[in-house]
Design a protein around this motif. Sequence first.
Motif, short mmCIF file in Angstrom:
data_model
loop_
_atom_site.label_atom_id
_atom_site.label_comp_id
_atom_site.label_asym_id
_atom_site.label_seq_id
_atom_site.Cartn_x
_atom_site.Cartn_y
_atom_site.Cartn_z
N VAL A 1 41.81 53.72 53.01
CA VAL A 1 41.14 53.12 54.16
C VAL A 1 39.63 53.04 53.93
O VAL A 1 38.99 52.04 54.27
N LYS A 2 39.08 54.06 53.30
CA LYS A 2 37.63 54.13 53.07
C LYS A 2 37.18 53.42 51.79
O LYS A 2 35.98 53.31 51.52
N ALA A 3 38.13 52.97 50.97
CA ALA A 3 37.77 52.30 49.71
C ALA A 3 37.03 51.00 49.99
O ALA A 3 37.42 50.23 50.87
N ARG A 4 35.99 50.75 49.22
CA ARG A 4 35.17 49.54 49.44
C ARG A 4 35.06 48.68 48.19
O ARG A 4 34.27 47.74 48.15
N ASP A 5 35.86 48.99 47.16
CA ASP A 5 35.73 48.24 45.91
C ASP A 5 36.59 46.97 45.87
O ASP A 5 36.48 46.17 44.95
N GLY A 6 37.46 46.81 46.87
CA GLY A 6 38.31 45.62 46.91
C GLY A 6 39.43 45.62 45.89
O GLY A 6 40.13 44.63 45.73
N HIS A 7 39.62 46.74 45.19
CA HIS A 7 40.64 46.81 44.14
C HIS A 7 41.46 48.10 44.24
O HIS A 7 41.90 48.65 43.23
N THR A 8 41.63 48.60 45.46
CA THR A 8 42.38 49.83 45.68
C THR A 8 43.60 49.56 46.56
O THR A 8 43.48 48.95 47.63
N LEU A 9 44.77 49.99 46.09
CA LEU A 9 46.02 49.84 46.82
C LEU A 9 46.55 51.22 47.20
O LEU A 9 46.15 52.23 46.63
N ALA B 1 42.17 47.10 55.44
CA ALA B 1 42.21 45.98 56.38
C ALA B 1 41.22 44.87 56.04
O ALA B 1 41.40 43.72 56.48
N SER B 2 40.19 45.17 55.26
CA SER B 2 39.20 44.17 54.89
C SER B 2 39.67 43.24 53.78
O SER B 2 38.99 42.26 53.44
N THR B 3 40.82 43.50 53.21
CA THR B 3 41.35 42.70 52.10
C THR B 3 41.69 41.28 52.55
O THR B 3 42.37 41.10 53.57
N PRO B 4 41.27 40.25 51.81
CA PRO B 4 41.62 38.86 52.17
C PRO B 4 43.13 38.65 52.19
O PRO B 4 43.87 39.22 51.38
N LYS B 5 43.59 37.81 53.11
CA LYS B 5 45.03 37.54 53.22
C LYS B 5 45.58 36.91 51.95
O LYS B 5 46.76 37.07 51.63
N THR B 6 44.73 36.18 51.23
CA THR B 6 45.19 35.57 49.97
C THR B 6 45.56 36.64 48.95
O THR B 6 46.51 36.47 48.18
N VAL B 7 44.82 37.74 48.94
CA VAL B 7 45.11 38.84 48.02
C VAL B 7 46.40 39.55 48.44
O VAL B 7 47.23 39.91 47.59
N VAL B 8 46.59 39.72 49.74
CA VAL B 8 47.83 40.32 50.24
C VAL B 8 49.03 39.48 49.80
O VAL B 8 50.04 40.01 49.32
#
Length: 315
Positions: A73-81, A250-257
């Motif tokens: 939840v706290k990850a901000r690198d955009g590359h954490t699952l 939650a900040s992840t783009p829907k395209t990435v999801v």
Amino acid sequence: MALLAVVSMSMGAHAQNAWPTQTVRLVVSAPAGSSVDIVARLVADKLGGELGQTVIVDNKAGAGGTIATDAVVKARDGHTLLLAYNGPITVAPSLFSKLPYAPQRDLLPVILAVTQPNVLAVRTDLKVNSVGELVALAKSQPDKIDYASVGNGSLSHLAMELLKMKSGMSMLHIPFNGGPAAALALGRGDVKVLFAALSNVQPLLRDSKVRLLAVSNAKRSAVLPDLPTVAEQGYPEFDATTWNGFFVPASTPKTVVAQLNTAIEKILALPEVKQKLLVAGAEVAGGSPEQFATLIKNETAAWKGVIERAGIKPD
């Protein structure tokens, strides 16, 4: 020249929007060697090839899976699952008054990866052969028959509380710290009954120390096709399925999801992956992010009702 400029701009935009652009970290809410970890490593091994980047597995066990979940939840690198099970997602919100995250607000479901059967196991010296016979025995001896769980507030605990509510029986709860400890107590005869993942009781089955009465899933499991469900034995809509699923912040783009959903669904459909998961006691699920989100919403409400009615508090 104008056409070249348009093509160049399009390619530049595509490169800018491409994901992933660095190593992907898959955080697992369970220790190395656990059933959740097995799923994580089977998928991660092939996900790197699908994404074109290295995928590393990072085990962050503890606190019922909430440590790993909070880290993602706290990850901000955009590359954490995140690969999590029910506990930190659908149980924890009702169990802990000060949870540092809200799963349905702070995470986006990607895909329901697998389901695993919880089984209702009894010692062979307990003369019952069905859920009905266990209920009848427990009703004849209120609070005299004890049952183990893998921890207070665990799905193992909640499954039995749900059965108690539906049947009207009364049993004594003895919580243990994890599946191995609970299974050891059952094997020694310290307790008579255990609702837990199949992997926890398989050694006892081999030694003929326990008998399986039912599987807790809504439908029979491909892992144990001959074992009837609790629902089939007189308790309709009983469902206490253990699952593992992938999430992103939650900040992840829907395209990435969508990209991750497609890639992981493809991996889970591979025959060799399916077979390895089945051997590990897991059945491939799959589906859309929206279907997974609906499951989480419904299950969260269901377990909230059980937790509140049973008065379950964290240790």
